[in-house]
Design a protein around this motif. Structure first.
Motif, mmCIF file in Angstrom:
data_model
loop_
_atom_site.group_PDB
_atom_site.id
_atom_site.type_symbol
_atom_site.label_atom_id
_atom_site.label_comp_id
_atom_site.label_asym_id
_atom_site.label_seq_id
_atom_site.Cartn_x
_atom_site.Cartn_y
_atom_site.Cartn_z
ATOM 1 N N ARG A 25 31.905 7.658 -0.844
ATOM 2 C CA ARG A 25 31.315 7.640 0.490
ATOM 3 C C ARG A 25 31.984 8.639 1.411
ATOM 4 O O ARG A 25 33.203 8.724 1.466
ATOM 5 N N SER A 26 31.176 9.399 2.124
ATOM 6 C CA SER A 26 31.680 10.305 3.148
ATOM 7 C C SER A 26 31.771 9.554 4.470
ATOM 8 O O SER A 26 31.281 8.433 4.600
ATOM 9 N N GLU A 27 32.384 10.176 5.456
ATOM 10 C CA GLU A 27 32.555 9.508 6.747
ATOM 11 C C GLU A 27 31.214 9.212 7.411
ATOM 12 O O GLU A 27 31.099 8.280 8.201
ATOM 13 N N ASP A 84 25.763 7.064 0.194
ATOM 14 C CA ASP A 84 25.014 5.822 -0.004
ATOM 15 C C ASP A 84 23.582 5.972 0.474
ATOM 16 O O ASP A 84 22.650 5.454 -0.142
ATOM 17 N N GLY A 85 23.396 6.690 1.562
ATOM 18 C CA GLY A 85 22.051 6.920 2.065
ATOM 19 C C GLY A 85 21.198 7.699 1.091
ATOM 20 O O GLY A 85 20.000 7.442 0.959
ATOM 21 N N ARG A 134 16.476 7.588 -2.687
ATOM 22 C CA ARG A 134 15.845 7.666 -4.009
ATOM 23 C C ARG A 134 15.194 6.344 -4.394
ATOM 24 O O ARG A 134 14.122 6.325 -4.999
ATOM 25 N N MET A 135 15.833 5.249 -4.045
ATOM 26 C CA MET A 135 15.257 3.945 -4.363
ATOM 27 C C MET A 135 13.991 3.696 -3.554
ATOM 28 O O MET A 135 12.995 3.179 -4.064
ATOM 29 N N ARG A 136 14.055 4.062 -2.271
ATOM 30 C CA ARG A 136 12.871 3.903 -1.407
ATOM 31 C C ARG A 136 11.700 4.736 -1.924
ATOM 32 O O ARG A 136 10.565 4.260 -1.974
ATOM 33 N N LEU A 148 20.923 1.483 7.513
ATOM 34 C CA LEU A 148 20.622 2.347 6.377
ATOM 35 C C LEU A 148 19.202 2.118 5.883
ATOM 36 O O LEU A 148 18.467 3.061 5.577
ATOM 37 N N ALA A 149 18.808 0.840 5.796
ATOM 38 C CA ALA A 149 17.469 0.507 5.315
ATOM 39 C C ALA A 149 16.393 0.947 6.300
ATOM 40 O O ALA A 149 15.404 1.598 5.924
#
Length: 247
Positions: free
Chosen positions: A127-129, A134-135, A140-142, A209-210
């Protein structure tokens, strides 16, 4: 996160060493409970298509296939993908598994349901700051979901991790990544020290995020592996379970 010498993701090394002994760990023993709960929460029916992102050796994907879903599992670790395909072939299930980095998925509106459980493709990429790693996986999942599709993912709770931080853990307050030093044991009884890196989240982070990716959060619960229930958010459970649908 990757090994500095090989460039491989740490989870590939982890999988190569453990092989089938991964399924001896206690957190893998709750598959029946988790799948049964999600079957109802996601309103699943036989014949639906499901993508399991970060499927490991396929314990969730195989159980969903046994219930009549058409399943594809993807994982970065070839060792686990080979194990999952072996199980699917032996049982003649409608499930197949591929080696794939979650950040590189190109599925386009192909699945009724996408899942990522037990810190599968979501939470292990580093994870970056600004949270973009994660986004990217959530993007990709969305994109893999059909217009009326649903998503289920679990994520480590930052609240729980900090409240019960163990002596051998190091929590990065900037990135939310917890580094754990642990000892692994394979089927032959060999032991190996390993460092595991897992991103932890707050409920607000998961919602933001979602929602930024066109997903409406329907439920957000606090859960323990093998004890999935519709519990309100609390600081005393190690994971959050989020159910969302395409907006």
């Amino acid at each position: 996160m990757s090994d500095g010498n090989s460039g491989r993701h740490f989870f590939e090394e982890f999988a190569d060493f453990l092989g089938p002994s991964y399924l001896r760990y206690s957190f893998t023993k709750g598959t029946q409970n988790e799948v049964a709960f999600l079957w109802d929460a996601l309103q699943l029916q036989p014949g639906m298509t499901l993508l399991d992102v970060g499927c490991g050796p396929g314990r969730h994907a195989l159980e969903f296939a046994r219930r009549g879903l058409d399943v594809l599992g993807v994982d970065i670790a070839k060792t686990f993908v080979d194990l999952a395909n072996g199980s699917a072939n032996q049982e003649r299930l409608s499930a197949r598994f591929e080696v794939l980095d979650a950040r590189s998925m190109t599925f386009d509106r192909q699945f009724d349901v996408v899942i990522s459980l037990c810190q599968g493709g979501f939470g292990l990429v580093g994870r970056s700051e600004d949270g973009q790693a994660d986004g990217a996986v959530l993007d990709r999942m969305r994109t893999a979901l059909r217009p009326d599709g649903r998503l289920a993912l679990s994520a480590f709770s930052a609240y729980f991790q900090l409240r019960y931080l163990e002596a051998h853990d190091t929590f990065d307050a900037v990135t939310g990544v917890n580094r754990e030093t642990t000892e692994l044991r394979n089927e032959a009884g060999d032991r190996q020290s390993a460092e595991l890196f897992t991103t932890c989240f707050t409920p607000l982070e998961l919602r933001l995020l979602a929602e930024a990716r066109g997903l409406t959060v329907e439920h957000l619960w606090s859960v323990t592996p093998g004890e999935y229930e519709a519990r309100p958010v609390t600081v005393d459970r190690p994971e959050f379970l989020m159910i969302a649908r395409v907006t």
